[in-house]
Design an enzyme around this catalytic site. Structure first.
Site, PDB file in Angstrom:
ATOM      1  N   LYS A 124       0.869  -1.189   0.000  1.00 13.42           N
ATOM      2  CA  LYS A 124       0.000   0.000   0.000  1.00 13.42           C
ATOM      3  C   LYS A 124       0.898   1.228   0.000  1.00 13.42           C
ATOM      4  O   LYS A 124       2.048   1.147   0.421  1.00 13.42           O
ATOM      5  CB  LYS A 124      -0.874  -0.003   1.258  1.00 13.42           C
ATOM      6  CG  LYS A 124      -2.116   0.866   1.150  1.00 13.42           C
ATOM      7  CD  LYS A 124      -3.245   0.197   0.421  1.00 13.42           C
ATOM      8  CE  LYS A 124      -4.362   1.171   0.123  1.00 13.42           C
ATOM      9  NZ  LYS A 124      -5.533   0.493  -0.456  1.00 13.42           N
ATOM     10  N   ASP A 164      -6.918   4.435  -4.760  1.00 11.25           N
ATOM     11  CA  ASP A 164      -7.633   4.288  -3.482  1.00 11.25           C
ATOM     12  C   ASP A 164      -8.257   5.663  -3.231  1.00 11.25           C
ATOM     13  O   ASP A 164      -8.453   6.424  -4.198  1.00 11.25           O
ATOM     14  CB  ASP A 164      -6.648   3.868  -2.362  1.00 11.25           C
ATOM     15  CG  ASP A 164      -7.360   3.458  -1.068  1.00 11.25           C
ATOM     16  OD1 ASP A 164      -7.882   2.339  -1.012  1.00 11.25           O
ATOM     17  OD2 ASP A 164      -7.417   4.253  -0.115  1.00 11.25           O
TER      18      ASP A 164
HETATM   19  P1  NDP Z   1     -13.133   7.724  -2.933  1.00  7.43           P
HETATM   20  O1  NDP Z   1     -12.104   8.760  -2.706  1.00  7.43           O
HETATM   21  O2  NDP Z   1     -13.648   7.509  -4.309  1.00  7.43           O
HETATM   22  O3  NDP Z   1     -14.409   8.019  -1.998  1.00  7.43           O
HETATM   23  C1  NDP Z   1     -14.308   8.113  -0.627  1.00  7.43           C
HETATM   24  C2  NDP Z   1     -15.660   8.541  -0.093  1.00  7.43           C
HETATM   25  O4  NDP Z   1     -15.634   8.439   1.326  1.00  7.43           O
HETATM   26  C3  NDP Z   1     -16.005  10.001  -0.418  1.00  7.43           C
HETATM   27  O5  NDP Z   1     -17.388  10.122  -0.564  1.00  7.43           O
HETATM   28  C4  NDP Z   1     -15.523  10.742   0.838  1.00  7.43           C
HETATM   29  O6  NDP Z   1     -16.217  11.930   1.075  1.00  7.43           O
HETATM   30  C5  NDP Z   1     -15.892   9.728   1.905  1.00  7.43           C
HETATM   31  N1  NDP Z   1     -15.042   9.905   3.073  1.00  7.43           N
HETATM   32  C6  NDP Z   1     -13.690   9.837   3.121  1.00  7.43           C
HETATM   33  N2  NDP Z   1     -13.269  10.086   4.369  1.00  7.43           N
HETATM   34  C7  NDP Z   1     -14.396  10.312   5.104  1.00  7.43           C
HETATM   35  C8  NDP Z   1     -14.632  10.601   6.465  1.00  7.43           C
HETATM   36  N3  NDP Z   1     -13.617  10.721   7.325  1.00  7.43           N
HETATM   37  N4  NDP Z   1     -15.926  10.738   6.868  1.00  7.43           N
HETATM   38  C9  NDP Z   1     -16.944  10.614   5.994  1.00  7.43           C
HETATM   39  N5  NDP Z   1     -16.783  10.342   4.694  1.00  7.43           N
HETATM   40  C10 NDP Z   1     -15.528  10.192   4.267  1.00  7.43           C
HETATM   41  O7  NDP Z   1     -12.532   6.379  -2.308  1.00  7.43           O
HETATM   42  P2  NDP Z   1     -12.901   4.878  -2.646  1.00  7.43           P
HETATM   43  O8  NDP Z   1     -14.359   4.766  -2.881  1.00  7.43           O
HETATM   44  O9  NDP Z   1     -11.940   4.396  -3.657  1.00  7.43           O
HETATM   45  O10 NDP Z   1     -12.510   4.158  -1.272  1.00  7.43           O
HETATM   46  C11 NDP Z   1     -13.421   4.073  -0.178  1.00  7.43           C
HETATM   47  C12 NDP Z   1     -12.965   2.968   0.766  1.00  7.43           C
HETATM   48  O11 NDP Z   1     -12.915   1.715   0.058  1.00  7.43           O
HETATM   49  C13 NDP Z   1     -11.566   3.126   1.374  1.00  7.43           C
HETATM   50  O12 NDP Z   1     -11.548   2.549   2.648  1.00  7.43           O
HETATM   51  C14 NDP Z   1     -10.693   2.309   0.425  1.00  7.43           C
HETATM   52  O13 NDP Z   1      -9.473   1.901   1.048  1.00  7.43           O
HETATM   53  C15 NDP Z   1     -11.620   1.128   0.175  1.00  7.43           C
HETATM   54  N6  NDP Z   1     -11.324   0.362  -1.019  1.00  7.43           N
HETATM   55  C16 NDP Z   1     -11.279   0.944  -2.255  1.00  7.43           C
HETATM   56  C17 NDP Z   1     -11.025   0.192  -3.375  1.00  7.43           C
HETATM   57  C18 NDP Z   1     -11.103   0.761  -4.755  1.00  7.43           C
HETATM   58  O14 NDP Z   1     -11.054  -0.029  -5.709  1.00  7.43           O
HETATM   59  N7  NDP Z   1     -11.247   2.064  -4.932  1.00  7.43           N
HETATM   60  C19 NDP Z   1     -10.680  -1.231  -3.261  1.00  7.43           C
HETATM   61  C20 NDP Z   1     -10.858  -1.791  -1.933  1.00  7.43           C
HETATM   62  C21 NDP Z   1     -11.128  -0.988  -0.871  1.00  7.43           C
HETATM   63  P3  NDP Z   1     -15.527  13.366   0.694  1.00  7.43           P
HETATM   64  O15 NDP Z   1     -15.544  13.393  -0.807  1.00  7.43           O
HETATM   65  O16 NDP Z   1     -16.408  14.374   1.352  1.00  7.43           O
HETATM   66  O17 NDP Z   1     -14.135  13.301   1.273  1.00  7.43           O
END
Ligand code: NDP
Length: 448
Positions: A124, A164
């Site tokens: 990572k 991510d």
């Molecule tokens: P994105 O950046 O696309 O989206 C993240 C989302 O979560 C946004 O809506 C963001 O809101 C919200 N968010 C982030 N931090 C907070 C917080 N502290 N409180 C509330 N909302 C929050 O990320 P991903 O969708 O890619 O990833 C989301 C999760 O999934 C992570 O844990 C990642 O490690 C995991 N993951 C992702 C993979 C992938 O293929 N993308 C694969 C496997 C796991 P805002 O825009 O307001 O910050």
């Protein structure tokens, strides 16, 4: 050294890395029955070795903002374990990124990747760079600068990063361009590339869709179906919106998404048009709350979705977003299934509460493995320079998620963790993932 002693050592040595300690304990506490059945693991100190990354690379990233000022960020790559294949795991750009967060994510990634059954190790990386409020050119300059440093430490057969939080197709493309420019190599060194220049179809959708495929298997095991179920999703990013999309396609009623500003509640449920609108809104970094002006519903500023009634929760935003109080709300509001779209979205106390109340619980390392699985398919497509269709990848993804589900359920049964039909997916996934890595390490002797 017993597992308990190994945990104690991790707690002492890494007291300043709470997320990492949390992830280590979560795995350690569930693999005891496997460890007891395999004395060779203890003899070769497998657990003690697996909690230390092969290496953590730290570097400085200098870049220039739109005012011509030099900015300095920190970057890291944690190469955790390559027993099963090249290090594989995403890059996160977020101000909360530090070594603890990346080590927890890298540690989880080892077992998640092993669960897919594909030849990928765990790693990572990322930076404390905050993309919010940055211009397109600033993001581009940062990505170029980040890869100028990272390229020294990765290659297609050694370490293959992906996206991510804060790193999507746009950022991967900028970083890939810099890698290509520096190395003169057109290889699969990053996954999540654009379709048309090495990217796999379905990589964007894979994590969210895969989580819902995993959920379908859980429901089937209880003789239930997703159709008509009320689903609460948190987050509004890549994972959340694709989980919401697939759940809607399969006939569920998804009533929430959220972000760091609050929760959107649409009692009528999302549909494809609304999801497309949400995707566009997030792509343009516009507020989620504007939804209610277009489609109605309610906006709960500063709140999470868990005070709303539902059958299924898919937390898909970030680590530790669901604490014990939230878990209590979930149980009180009728949630019967919790499927982790994000990595470690539940605190240890929240997991205990959910499991004590026999809510079916799928940990992230199993449920969100679809993303990295399709990344591994992207790597193999890059190697042979031939590309599969959307339908072919979707079929593979469905099979991989079913296989992860079935292996975890079987291990839960084999190691006496299934209680009256309540499958312990947490123990089952940890056991299967750990065993695959541990057996490779045993075969290697004490190298690795
Ligand atoms: P994105 O950046 O696309 O989206 C993240 C989302 O979560 C946004 O809506 C963001 O809101 C919200 N968010 C982030 N931090 C907070 C917080 N502290 N409180 C509330 N909302 C929050 O990320 P991903 O969708 O890619 O990833 C989301 C999760 O999934 C992570 O844990 C990642 O490690 C995991 N993951 C992702 C993979 C992938 O293929 N993308 C694969 C496997 C796991 P805002 O825009 O307001 O910050």
């Amino acid at each position: 050294m017993s597992i308990n002693q190994a945990i104690k050592k991790v707690e002492e040595r890494y007291a300043h890395q709470p997320e990492f300690v949390q992830a280590v304990k979560e795995v350690a506490l569930t693999i005891a029955p496997l460890y007891d059945a395999h004395p060779e693991y203890e003899k070769l100190k497998i657990f003690e070795r697996l909690v230390e990354p092969d290496r953590v690379i730290a570097f400085r990233v200098n870049w220039e903002n739109d005012k011509g000022e030099v900015q300095v960020n920190r970057g890291w790559r944690v190469q955790f374990c390559n027993a099963l294949g090249p290090y594989k795991g995403g890059l996160r750009f977020h101000p909360t990124v530090n070594q603890s967060v990346l080590k927890f994510l890298g540690f989880e990634q080892i077992f998640k990747n092993a669960l897919t059954g594909l030849p990928i190790g765990g790693g990572k990386g990322g930076s404390d760079f905050d993309p919010k409020g940055k211009s397109e050119s600033e993001i581009r300059r940062f990505c170029y600068a980040f890869m100028r440093e990272l390229h020294h430490y990765i290659s297609k057969d050694m370490d293959v990063p992906a996206g991510d939080i804060g790193v999507g197709g746009r950022e991967v493309s900028y970083m890939y361009a810099m890698y290509k420019n520096l190395t003169h190599e057109y290889s699969g060194v990053l996954t999540g590339k654009g379709v048309g220049f090495g990217g796999s179809l379905m990589r964007t959708e894979a994590t969210g869709y895969g989580a819902v495929y995993f959920l379908e298997n859980m429901l089937k095991a209880q003789n239930e179906s997703i159709e008509g179920k009320v689903v609460l999703v948190s987050g509004a990013g890549n994972v959340s919106l694709h989980a919401a999309e697939k759940a809607c396609m399969l006939g569920a009623k998804v009533v929430t998404v959220s972000d760091s500003q609050g929760t959107l509640y649409d009692e009528k449920g999302l549909d494809q048009e609304k999801i497309n609108w949400l995707k566009k809104q997030k792509d343009q970094s516009k507020p989620l709350s504007e939804y209610i002006e277009v489609y109605g519903g309610e906006w709960f500023a500063g709140q999470k979705p868990w005070h709303i009634k539902g059958d299924i929760a898919i937390p898909s935003a970030t680590q530790n977003e669901v604490n014990e109080e939230d878990a209590k709300l979930m149980v009180d509001n009728g949630i019967k299934y919790v499927v982790e779209g994000a990595n470690m979205p539940l605190t240890a106390e929240a997991i205990d509460h959910i499991r004590d109340n026999r809510v079916h619980y799928a940990p992230g390392k199993a449920a969100n493995a679809g993303g990295v699985a399709v990344s591994a398919l992207e790597m193999s497509q890059n190697s042979v320079r031939q590309y599969k269709t959307f339908e072919q990848i979707d079929e593979r993804l469905k099979n991989i998620m079913k296989n992860i589900h079935d292996c975890a359920a079987e291990a839960s049964e084999t190691y006496n963790q299934t209680d009256n039909g309540y499958v312990d997916y947490m123990a089952g996934s940890n056991i299967v993932g750990f065993k695959r890595v541990a057996d490779a390490l045993v075969a290697y002797g004490f190298l690795n």
